[in-house]
Design a protein around this motif. Structure first.
Motif, PDB file in Angstrom:
ATOM      1  N   ARG A  65      -9.325  11.150 -15.045  1.00  0.00           N
ATOM      2  CA  ARG A  65      -8.657  12.386 -15.474  1.00  0.00           C
ATOM      3  C   ARG A  65      -7.485  12.754 -14.570  1.00  0.00           C
ATOM      4  NH1 ARG A  65     -12.075  17.200 -16.425  1.00  0.00           N
ATOM      5  NH2 ARG A  65     -10.240  17.785 -17.582  1.00  0.00           N
ATOM      6  N   ILE A  66      -7.370  12.080 -13.439  1.00  0.00           N
ATOM      7  CA  ILE A  66      -6.265  12.368 -12.529  1.00  0.00           C
ATOM      8  C   ILE A  66      -5.068  11.539 -12.973  1.00  0.00           C
ATOM      9  CG2 ILE A  66      -5.458  12.261 -10.151  1.00  0.00           C
ATOM     10  CD1 ILE A  66      -8.424  12.560  -9.326  1.00  0.00           C
ATOM     11  N   LYS A  67      -4.049  12.219 -13.391  1.00  0.00           N
ATOM     12  CA  LYS A  67      -2.853  11.548 -13.900  1.00  0.00           C
ATOM     13  C   LYS A  67      -1.999  11.041 -12.746  1.00  0.00           C
ATOM     14  CE  LYS A  67      -3.890  12.926 -18.059  1.00  0.00           C
ATOM     15  NZ  LYS A  67      -5.041  12.269 -18.553  1.00  0.00           N
ATOM     16  N   ASP A  68      -1.260   9.973 -13.002  1.00  0.00           N
ATOM     17  CA  ASP A  68      -0.325   9.463 -12.012  1.00  0.00           C
ATOM     18  C   ASP A  68       0.766  10.507 -11.791  1.00  0.00           C
ATOM     19  OD1 ASP A  68      -1.757   7.134 -11.938  1.00  0.00           O
ATOM     20  OD2 ASP A  68      -0.331   5.968 -13.125  1.00  0.00           O
ATOM     21  N   ASN A  69       0.965  10.868 -10.554  1.00  0.00           N
ATOM     22  CA  ASN A  69       2.020  11.810 -10.196  1.00  0.00           C
ATOM     23  C   ASN A  69       2.649  11.290  -8.900  1.00  0.00           C
ATOM     24  OD1 ASN A  69       3.697  13.953  -9.823  1.00  0.00           O
ATOM     25  ND2 ASN A  69       2.106  15.519  -9.899  1.00  0.00           N
ATOM     26  N   TYR A  70       3.470  10.266  -9.065  1.00  0.00           N
ATOM     27  CA  TYR A  70       4.054   9.572  -7.928  1.00  0.00           C
ATOM     28  C   TYR A  70       5.384  10.190  -7.510  1.00  0.00           C
ATOM     29  CZ  TYR A  70       0.586   6.015  -8.977  1.00  0.00           C
ATOM     30  OH  TYR A  70      -0.599   5.355  -9.187  1.00  0.00           O
ATOM     31  N   PRO A  71       5.780   9.957  -6.267  1.00  0.00           N
ATOM     32  CA  PRO A  71       7.099  10.437  -5.822  1.00  0.00           C
ATOM     33  C   PRO A  71       8.190   9.799  -6.681  1.00  0.00           C
ATOM     34  CG  PRO A  71       5.844   9.512  -3.983  1.00  0.00           C
ATOM     35  CD  PRO A  71       5.083   9.225  -5.221  1.00  0.00           C
ATOM     36  N   THR A  72       9.341  10.433  -6.704  1.00  0.00           N
ATOM     37  CA  THR A  72      10.437   9.902  -7.521  1.00  0.00           C
ATOM     38  C   THR A  72      11.516   9.211  -6.687  1.00  0.00           C
ATOM     39  OG1 THR A  72      11.459  12.096  -7.492  1.00  0.00           O
ATOM     40  CG2 THR A  72      10.100  11.532  -9.408  1.00  0.00           C
ATOM     41  N   ALA A 106       1.364  -0.128  -6.929  1.00  0.00           N
ATOM     42  CA  ALA A 106       2.788  -0.292  -6.616  1.00  0.00           C
ATOM     43  C   ALA A 106       3.593  -0.540  -7.895  1.00  0.00           C
ATOM     44  CB  ALA A 106       2.982  -1.432  -5.620  1.00  0.00           C
ATOM     45  N   ARG A 107       3.061  -1.346  -8.807  1.00  0.00           N
ATOM     46  CA  ARG A 107       3.750  -1.584 -10.083  1.00  0.00           C
ATOM     47  C   ARG A 107       3.896  -0.282 -10.862  1.00  0.00           C
ATOM     48  NH1 ARG A 107      -0.213  -5.478 -11.092  1.00  0.00           N
ATOM     49  NH2 ARG A 107       0.248  -7.245  -9.764  1.00  0.00           N
ATOM     50  N   ASN A 108       2.852   0.541 -10.843  1.00  0.00           N
ATOM     51  CA  ASN A 108       2.916   1.830 -11.543  1.00  0.00           C
ATOM     52  C   ASN A 108       4.001   2.731 -10.964  1.00  0.00           C
ATOM     53  OD1 ASN A 108       0.842   1.134 -13.277  1.00  0.00           O
ATOM     54  ND2 ASN A 108      -0.729   2.155 -12.071  1.00  0.00           N
ATOM     55  N   MET A 109       4.318   2.526  -9.685  1.00  0.00           N
ATOM     56  CA  MET A 109       5.379   3.305  -9.042  1.00  0.00           C
ATOM     57  C   MET A 109       6.758   2.679  -9.239  1.00  0.00           C
ATOM     58  SD  MET A 109       3.916   4.851  -5.487  1.00  0.00           S
ATOM     59  CE  MET A 109       3.744   3.284  -4.668  1.00  0.00           C
ATOM     60  N   GLN A 114       7.129  -8.779  -5.367  1.00  0.00           N
ATOM     61  CA  GLN A 114       7.881  -9.262  -4.217  1.00  0.00           C
ATOM     62  C   GLN A 114       8.230  -8.101  -3.276  1.00  0.00           C
ATOM     63  OE1 GLN A 114       8.686 -10.048  -7.456  1.00  0.00           O
ATOM     64  NE2 GLN A 114       7.815 -12.103  -7.404  1.00  0.00           N
ATOM     65  N   GLN A 115       8.573  -6.956  -3.833  1.00  0.00           N
ATOM     66  CA  GLN A 115       8.871  -5.790  -2.999  1.00  0.00           C
ATOM     67  C   GLN A 115       7.617  -5.331  -2.249  1.00  0.00           C
ATOM     68  OE1 GLN A 115      10.398  -3.581  -6.369  1.00  0.00           O
ATOM     69  NE2 GLN A 115      12.372  -3.311  -5.330  1.00  0.00           N
ATOM     70  N   THR A 116       6.497  -5.369  -2.942  1.00  0.00           N
ATOM     71  CA  THR A 116       5.238  -4.970  -2.317  1.00  0.00           C
ATOM     72  C   THR A 116       4.872  -5.940  -1.202  1.00  0.00           C
ATOM     73  OG1 THR A 116       4.513  -3.980  -4.403  1.00  0.00           O
ATOM     74  CG2 THR A 116       2.810  -4.412  -2.759  1.00  0.00           C
ATOM     75  N   ASP A 117       5.014  -7.238  -1.459  1.00  0.00           N
ATOM     76  CA  ASP A 117       4.759  -8.242  -0.423  1.00  0.00           C
ATOM     77  C   ASP A 117       5.626  -7.980   0.813  1.00  0.00           C
ATOM     78  OD1 ASP A 117       2.878  -9.654  -1.913  1.00  0.00           O
ATOM     79  OD2 ASP A 117       4.353 -11.067  -2.708  1.00  0.00           O
ATOM     80  N   ALA A 118       6.898  -7.688   0.585  1.00  0.00           N
ATOM     81  CA  ALA A 118       7.812  -7.434   1.695  1.00  0.00           C
ATOM     82  C   ALA A 118       7.381  -6.189   2.482  1.00  0.00           C
ATOM     83  CB  ALA A 118       9.243  -7.265   1.181  1.00  0.00           C
ATOM     84  N   GLU A 119       6.951  -5.149   1.797  1.00  0.00           N
ATOM     85  CA  GLU A 119       6.485  -3.927   2.476  1.00  0.00           C
ATOM     86  C   GLU A 119       5.234  -4.219   3.312  1.00  0.00           C
ATOM     87  OE1 GLU A 119       7.515  -0.757   2.843  1.00  0.00           O
ATOM     88  OE2 GLU A 119       9.285  -0.933   1.584  1.00  0.00           O
ATOM     89  N   ILE A 120       4.325  -5.010   2.752  1.00  0.00           N
ATOM     90  CA  ILE A 120       3.096  -5.347   3.478  1.00  0.00           C
ATOM     91  C   ILE A 120       3.438  -6.153   4.729  1.00  0.00           C
ATOM     92  CG2 ILE A 120       0.967  -6.726   3.394  1.00  0.00           C
ATOM     93  CD1 ILE A 120       0.827  -5.895   0.371  1.00  0.00           C
ATOM     94  N   ARG A 121       4.281  -7.147   4.579  1.00  0.00           N
ATOM     95  CA  ARG A 121       4.648  -7.971   5.728  1.00  0.00           C
ATOM     96  C   ARG A 121       5.364  -7.140   6.797  1.00  0.00           C
ATOM     97  NH1 ARG A 121       5.350 -11.733   1.334  1.00  0.00           N
ATOM     98  NH2 ARG A 121       3.875 -13.449   1.637  1.00  0.00           N
ATOM     99  N   ASP A 122       6.257  -6.272   6.363  1.00  0.00           N
ATOM    100  CA  ASP A 122       6.984  -5.424   7.305  1.00  0.00           C
ATOM    101  C   ASP A 122       6.028  -4.479   8.026  1.00  0.00           C
ATOM    102  OD1 ASP A 122       9.513  -4.446   8.422  1.00  0.00           O
ATOM    103  OD2 ASP A 122       9.058  -2.607   7.291  1.00  0.00           O
ATOM    104  N   TYR A 123       5.110  -3.887   7.298  1.00  0.00           N
ATOM    105  CA  TYR A 123       4.143  -2.981   7.913  1.00  0.00           C
ATOM    106  C   TYR A 123       3.289  -3.726   8.942  1.00  0.00           C
ATOM    107  CZ  TYR A 123       0.254   0.153   8.678  1.00  0.00           C
ATOM    108  OH  TYR A 123      -0.702   0.927   9.281  1.00  0.00           O
ATOM    109  N   CYS A 124       2.796  -4.907   8.567  1.00  0.00           N
ATOM    110  CA  CYS A 124       1.947  -5.682   9.483  1.00  0.00           C
ATOM    111  C   CYS A 124       2.701  -6.059  10.748  1.00  0.00           C
ATOM    112  CB  CYS A 124       1.407  -6.931   8.784  1.00  0.00           C
ATOM    113  SG  CYS A 124       0.174  -6.562   7.514  1.00  0.00           S
TER     114      CYS A 124
END
Length: 142
Positions: A65-72, A106-109, A114-124
């Protein structure tokens, strides 16, 4: 506004509930919602000024019931994604189920894999030595 109006209020569009829901999805994806993950989520709530009562409320709500409400904005989306990665990396292991859940969110946002992979690698990499273990686990479970 009467007492019954308070209960009828639609909390499903609350961006904090969306983020907390996503934290729980990532934490529980490996079928093990640990105390460390819970503590990390509580720390994030304090840092982001999210009412901890909302976390307790979340466990009583149907997550569907919680709708996606992601940053823009891209900056806020990246920050949101980094917080999810932080939760995933709490136990220093990135399980396949957690990776899949993270990439789905991440796809829903609007991020591609590839962008998600890059964020994960950068964070690590930003975590130093601890991050290398998380990154190795991530690479192994891709």
């Amino acid at each position: 506004m009467g007492l019954f109006d308070l209960f009828r209020r639609d909390l499903s569009k609350d961006p904090d509930l969306t983020q907390l829901r996503d934290f729980i999805i990532i934490s529980a994806a490996d079928s093990n919602y640990s105390l460390d993950e819970n503590n990390n989520i509580m720390d994030i709530c304090r840092q982001e000024d999210i009412d901890i009562g909302k976390l307790k409320k979340l466990f009583k709500l149907d997550p569907e019931r919680i709708k996606d409400n992601y940053p823009t904005s891209l900056v806020e989306k990246s920050k949101y994604l980094r917080r999810l990665i932080e939760v995933m990396a709490t136990d220093k292991v990135c399980y396949r189920q957690e990776i899949e859940a993270l990439k789905s969110i991440a796809r829903n946002m609007g991020f591609n894999d590839q962008q998600t992979d890059a964020e994960i690698r950068d964070y690590c990499r930003s975590l130093g030595k601890r991050g290398l273990a998380v990154l190795a686990s991530y690479e192994e479970n891709l």
